[in-house]
Design an enzyme around this catalytic site. Structure first.
Site, PDB file in Angstrom:
ATOM      1  N   HIS A  21       0.814  -1.221   0.000  1.00 41.36           N
ATOM      2  CA  HIS A  21       0.000   0.000   0.000  1.00 41.36           C
ATOM      3  C   HIS A  21       0.843   1.265   0.000  1.00 41.36           C
ATOM      4  O   HIS A  21       0.527   2.228  -0.693  1.00 41.36           O
ATOM      5  CB  HIS A  21      -0.937   0.011   1.219  1.00 41.36           C
ATOM      6  CG  HIS A  21      -1.921  -1.105   1.245  1.00 41.36           C
ATOM      7  ND1 HIS A  21      -1.662  -2.301   1.884  1.00 41.36           N
ATOM      8  CD2 HIS A  21      -3.146  -1.223   0.698  1.00 41.36           C
ATOM      9  CE1 HIS A  21      -2.700  -3.103   1.738  1.00 41.36           C
ATOM     10  NE2 HIS A  21      -3.600  -2.478   1.016  1.00 41.36           N
ATOM     11  N   GLU A  91       2.959  -1.666   7.660  1.00 36.07           N
ATOM     12  CA  GLU A  91       3.930  -1.682   6.568  1.00 36.07           C
ATOM     13  C   GLU A  91       5.184  -0.884   6.908  1.00 36.07           C
ATOM     14  O   GLU A  91       6.297  -1.260   6.508  1.00 36.07           O
ATOM     15  CB  GLU A  91       3.274  -1.199   5.278  1.00 36.07           C
ATOM     16  CG  GLU A  91       2.150  -2.147   4.838  1.00 36.07           C
ATOM     17  CD  GLU A  91       1.627  -1.863   3.444  1.00 36.07           C
ATOM     18  OE1 GLU A  91       2.124  -0.936   2.782  1.00 36.07           O
ATOM     19  OE2 GLU A  91       0.705  -2.593   3.024  1.00 36.07           O
ATOM     20  N   ARG A 179     -22.253  13.834  16.677  1.00 39.64           N
ATOM     21  CA  ARG A 179     -22.798  14.799  15.723  1.00 39.64           C
ATOM     22  C   ARG A 179     -24.013  14.203  15.029  1.00 39.64           C
ATOM     23  O   ARG A 179     -24.078  12.990  14.798  1.00 39.64           O
ATOM     24  CB  ARG A 179     -21.749  15.167  14.671  1.00 39.64           C
ATOM     25  CG  ARG A 179     -20.553  15.941  15.193  1.00 39.64           C
ATOM     26  CD  ARG A 179     -19.640  16.327  14.051  1.00 39.64           C
ATOM     27  NE  ARG A 179     -18.515  17.163  14.484  1.00 39.64           N
ATOM     28  CZ  ARG A 179     -17.333  16.706  14.860  1.00 39.64           C
ATOM     29  NH1 ARG A 179     -17.103  15.393  14.847  1.00 39.64           N
ATOM     30  NH2 ARG A 179     -16.380  17.534  15.242  1.00 39.64           N
ATOM     31  N   ARG A 233     -15.962  21.380  21.254  1.00 36.39           N
ATOM     32  CA  ARG A 233     -17.275  20.738  21.231  1.00 36.39           C
ATOM     33  C   ARG A 233     -18.192  21.239  22.337  1.00 36.39           C
ATOM     34  O   ARG A 233     -19.382  20.934  22.324  1.00 36.39           O
ATOM     35  CB  ARG A 233     -17.104  19.215  21.315  1.00 36.39           C
ATOM     36  CG  ARG A 233     -16.334  18.597  20.142  1.00 36.39           C
ATOM     37  CD  ARG A 233     -17.004  18.863  18.789  1.00 36.39           C
ATOM     38  NE  ARG A 233     -18.353  18.428  18.753  1.00 36.39           N
ATOM     39  CZ  ARG A 233     -18.755  17.164  18.533  1.00 36.39           C
ATOM     40  NH1 ARG A 233     -17.839  16.213  18.329  1.00 36.39           N
ATOM     41  NH2 ARG A 233     -20.026  16.847  18.502  1.00 36.39           N
TER      42      ARG A 233
END
Length: 279
Positions: A21, A91, A179, A233
């Protein structure tokens, strides 16, 4: 199948040099790697360094390697969320990385933490499913004490407002962080989610730290996280600000960790502690 496809298929082998990847090999990376989510944040990070070279780009994974204050360092973007972050850790570990520092953004849920401040994670609530694939759910996601110490020292030296504390990592930016979803949808329990976390002294919420910390601990590697607060928040304030602060703090921390490792080797000890000093 083309020759390039053959090479990529071969690299699915976990023992292959070039990873499937990330498309990086052992010669492309340093032992310490900074992990932003957003590939564009790579530019913010390398702008802090003495020198750098872009070494790979594939899917959400973009990698550059260079030096900060003389210390070798790599940065790789992970994309959004714990599944892709875990792939990056897997990886990168296979090609020689040993220390992982998430460099991200977050929402603050404690009243004394403001937009633009830094939060340095000491441990994480595993409210994501990726780490459950690796280890039992009651296994703790704990930041390495050396990485935490280096991040705190870096933030202090740079003069940035910062906090240490627990981080909640979720699998959803919307329902998982309280949310509303599309057309006002509210998931069961979302109304009390942030209040419950705040009451348990959790400092912030984001989406990758707990998986990175868990995998690092399982594999005997070092990991930590520093995030800039974008969202308050409690008060409802939101601003994309302070990206450079997190980038500079993580980069300086990488250099301090290199000094700490040298001091450990010279002292013949395996863990950095208060009797050793970093300059």
């Amino acid at each position: 199948m083309t020759d390039g496809d053959d090479a990529r298929a071969d690299s699915e082998d976990p023992n292959a040099d070039v990873q499937y990847h990330l498309e990086v090999g052992p010669d492309d990376v340093a032992e310490t790697v900074l992990l932003p989510g957003n590939p564009e944040r790579i530019d913010r990070i390398v702008d802090c360094w003495d020198e750098y070279e872009h070494v790979a780009r594939h899917r959400e994974y973009r990698t550059a390697t260079g030096r900060y204050d003389g210390a070798p360092v790599t940065t790789t973007s992970t994309g959004i969320g714990s599944p892709s972050a875990a792939i990056a850790v897997e990886e990168l570990a296979r090609v020689g990385c040993e220390t992982f520092v998430r460099v991200g953004s977050c929402g603050a849920i404690q009243p004394d933490v403001s937009v633009g401040d830094l939060v340095i994670t000491t441990g994480a609530v595993r409210q994501e499913g990726t780490s459950d694939e690796y280890v039992r759910e009651d296994y703790p996601a704990v930041a390495n004490h050396e990485v935490v110490a280096a991040l705190v020292a870096a933030a202090e030296r740079l003069g940035y407002d910062h906090h240490t504390g627990l981080t909640a990592s979720t699998d959803s930016f919307y329902a998982g962080q309280g949310r509303p979803g599309f057309e006002g949808f509210e998931a069961a329990g979302s109304e009390d989610l942030l209040d419950d976390l705040a009451a348990a002294n959790v400092t912030n919420v984001e989406m990758e730290a707990s998986a990175i910390l868990t995998l690092a601990n399982v594999y005997g590697l070092r990991a930590g996280a520093v995030c800039t607060v974008y969202a308050d928040r409690n008060g409802g304030e939101f601003s994309v600000t302070g990206e450079t602060r997190a980038a500079e703090t993580a980069s300086l921390a990488a250099a301090l960790l290199a000094q700490m490792d040298t001091q450990k080797a010279e002292a013949g000890v395996t863990d950095w502690h208060a009797d050793l000093s970093i300059e």
